[in-house]
Design an enzyme around this catalytic site. Structure first.
Site, mmCIF file in Angstrom:
data_model
loop_
_atom_site.group_PDB
_atom_site.id
_atom_site.type_symbol
_atom_site.label_atom_id
_atom_site.label_comp_id
_atom_site.label_asym_id
_atom_site.label_seq_id
_atom_site.Cartn_x
_atom_site.Cartn_y
_atom_site.Cartn_z
ATOM 1 N N LYS A 103 0.851 -1.203 0.000
ATOM 2 C CA LYS A 103 0.000 0.000 0.000
ATOM 3 C C LYS A 103 0.880 1.244 0.000
ATOM 4 O O LYS A 103 1.879 1.311 0.718
ATOM 5 C CB LYS A 103 -0.912 -0.021 1.223
ATOM 6 C CG LYS A 103 -1.904 1.142 1.280
ATOM 7 C CD LYS A 103 -2.796 1.040 2.513
ATOM 8 C CE LYS A 103 -3.804 2.176 2.584
ATOM 9 N NZ LYS A 103 -4.684 2.078 3.783
ATOM 10 N N SER A 178 -9.332 2.148 2.767
ATOM 11 C CA SER A 178 -8.510 2.871 1.807
ATOM 12 C C SER A 178 -7.422 2.010 1.149
ATOM 13 O O SER A 178 -6.698 2.490 0.284
ATOM 14 C CB SER A 178 -7.837 4.059 2.504
ATOM 15 O OG SER A 178 -6.976 3.615 3.558
ATOM 16 N N SER A 202 -9.774 0.009 6.920
ATOM 17 C CA SER A 202 -9.167 0.177 5.601
ATOM 18 C C SER A 202 -8.556 -1.082 5.009
ATOM 19 O O SER A 202 -8.257 -1.120 3.823
ATOM 20 C CB SER A 202 -8.111 1.282 5.645
ATOM 21 O OG SER A 202 -8.720 2.541 5.768
#
Length: 509
Positions: A103, A178, A202
């Site tokens: 990420k 996210s 997330s």
């Protein structure tokens, strides 16, 4: 170096600087008083010049790499990659032969980091986050950075500066966020594994929406060292994988004490071999289905029905299943919000992890400081909203709301613990309804917030209490998207959480 040519680490403030700061705090000074303060501050700041004689410690960068490249459109159909690279670690280890996406709020030395935002344009970390070193040390191959939401403050997949990330099951719908790109890349088989971070769902939100496994570990089990923070009291980094076995394998690599440089971690961490504790047999395991996780104002009845039916399947593994009630669960998201609002003001205005012990990346602090000073309007609308609301609370209520929510988080944790004294795991829907279609351009802020956050009420409570929570695919769909089931366990009892998830995954196999 000659003192004549040596520059000061901190330049002295002018009278105007001191006057402006004094006014912002409501202090009233005569001109001669301002001059006195200015002179004393100037004198005191000279002490920092001595710091130039010392080299600050850095996180290690062990394995060679090149900066990588921007992905081509043909290799990025869902826009899940934001950057590609090819960083090979050790020649052997638990992750040998595994490809991994990271990420893009997790720093990799020499590889650009954007955190989904223009605020980070031009920033390239000079250090590896600890989890990167762990992955490479066990033979993993990092092949790119995955797209994340703008500053990681969205549970949708439409706010990244990289553009929207589409759901592999229905490209008209969002993936959840996210950790958007990480979920998609695992789901479509572009990588074997991925890392996500989770401060309010997330990892679990996109994992559920994309039909994969996503684990938010117990707070402090996996070192967060060097990673961009939202609120240091509920920062989490964890695995996103296709199977529970791979999730357990990656967790074995990630977990463990980080030599005191991450203050989130207890010193006495013991990391078992999670893969060796997986079993289809749940005899003696008691599972509590949390009533308050269903039938909320945002719940979809079809999702509720599927998760209830999935929970009943645990009886086939030898487990017992009961419905239980934890009334305070329904306000977990609200409590987390109160902590985040004022915590985020400090995070974005002062620097990531400001005020905590442990490693502080000066290059990152410097980058975010100058970005907010030079181009504050590049901040996403969610960051602006949080900062405005948080600063309003600061100015009108001091730390009262933050403190109250912190205290209520302790109480909520006790409620979960009380149920976990009687049950080995708790179960509920991961998302209360499926990820919506992408919002229209120029949508109102109210409608955008609804689209991004109307299905995550079950997630945030476990961030503020620190309990481990995993989402797995139930094997059923609503509106063409997979339905996720969340399994929650005792602190540092990932073994049971993974075992329960694995037993469900192996049903009918």
């Amino acid at each position: 170096m000659s003192e004549v040519y040596r520059t000061h680490v901190v330049q002295a403030p002018t009278i105007a600087d001191v006057a402006e700061i004094a006014d912002s705090y409501g202090f009233t000074f005569e001109q001669h008083e301002l001059m006195e303060y200015q002179e004393e501050i100037k004198s005191s700041l000279k002490m920092f010049d001595k710091l130039e004689d010392f080299v600050e410690p850095q996180l290690p960068v062990i394995y060679p790499r090149t900066p990588g490249w921007a992905p081509k459109n043909e290799e990025n159909p869902h826009n899940a990659w934001c950057w590609r690279c090819d960083i090979k670690g050790s020649s052997d280890g638990k992750l040998a032969g595994k490809t991994i996406a990271i990420k893009d709020n997790i720093p990799i030395a020499g590889v650009p980091l954007r955190n989904g935002s223009r605020l980070f344009d031009g920033y390239t970390p000079d250090y590896d986050a600890t989890v990167i070193t762990k992955i490479l040390g066990e033979g993993g191959c990092i092949i790119g950075k995955s797209t994340c939401e703008n500053c990681c403050v969205s549970c949708g997949s439409c706010t990244s500066v990289n553009g929207p990330v589409t759901n592999p099951y229905d490209t008209t719908r969002m993936t959840g966020g996210s950790s958007t790109g990480s979920a998609v890349l695992v789901s479509v088989g572009a990588v074997d594994m991925a890392l996500g971070t989770d401060q309010g769902g997330s990892i679990r939100s996109p994992a559920s929406s994309c039909g994969i496994v996503g684990l938010k570990p117990t707070f402090g089990l996996v070192p967060y060292t060097g990673i961009l923070s939202l609120e240091s009291t509920f920062d989490n980094v964890g695995p996103m994988t296709k199977t529970v076995y791979d999730c357990a394998l990656l967790l074995e690599v990630l977990a463990g004490y980080d030599d005191g440089v991450d203050p989130r971690q207890p010193r006495d961490l013991v990391v078992p071999e999670y893969t060796k504790q997986l079993s289809r047999d749940l005899n003696g395991i008691k599972i509590g289905v949390v009533k308050e996780g269903f039938g909320t104002s945002s719940s979809d009845k079809d999702v509720d029905d599927i998760v209830r039916q999935a929970a009943r399947q645990f009886t086939k593994t030898g487990a017992s299943v009961d419905e239980i009630s934890i009334p305070m669960h329904s306000v977990g998201g609200t409590i987390r919000r109160g902590i985040l609002l004022q915590g985020a003001v400090s995070t974005f205005s002062r620097g990531f992890n400001y005020g905590s012990k442990g490693f502080h990346p000066t290059s990152l602090f410097d980058s975010i400081h100058h970005s907010f000073k030079s181009r504050p309007n590049d901040a996403p609308v969610r960051v602006k909203q949080n900062m405005l609301a948080g600063e309003y609370l600061n100015r009108n209520y001091g730390g009262m709301i933050y403190a109250k929510c912190k205290n209520l988080a302790i109480e909520l944790g006790k409620k979960y613990d009380a149920s976990l004294n009687d049950y080995d795991a708790l179960v509920m829907p991961t998302l209360t309804r499926q990820s919506p279609q992408f919002p229209q351009k120029n949508v109102s802020l109210k409608d955008l917030n609804t689209a991004l956050h109307n299905n995550v009420s079950n997630l945030g409570g476990f961030n503020i209490t620190g309990h481990p929570a995993i989402t797995i695919n139930t094997g059923n769909k609503v509106d063409g998207l997979p339905v996720g089931m969340m399994i929650v366990g005792k602190h540092f009892d990932e073994s049971t959480v993974l075992k329960v998830a694995y037993a469900y995954e192996q049903l009918d196999k």
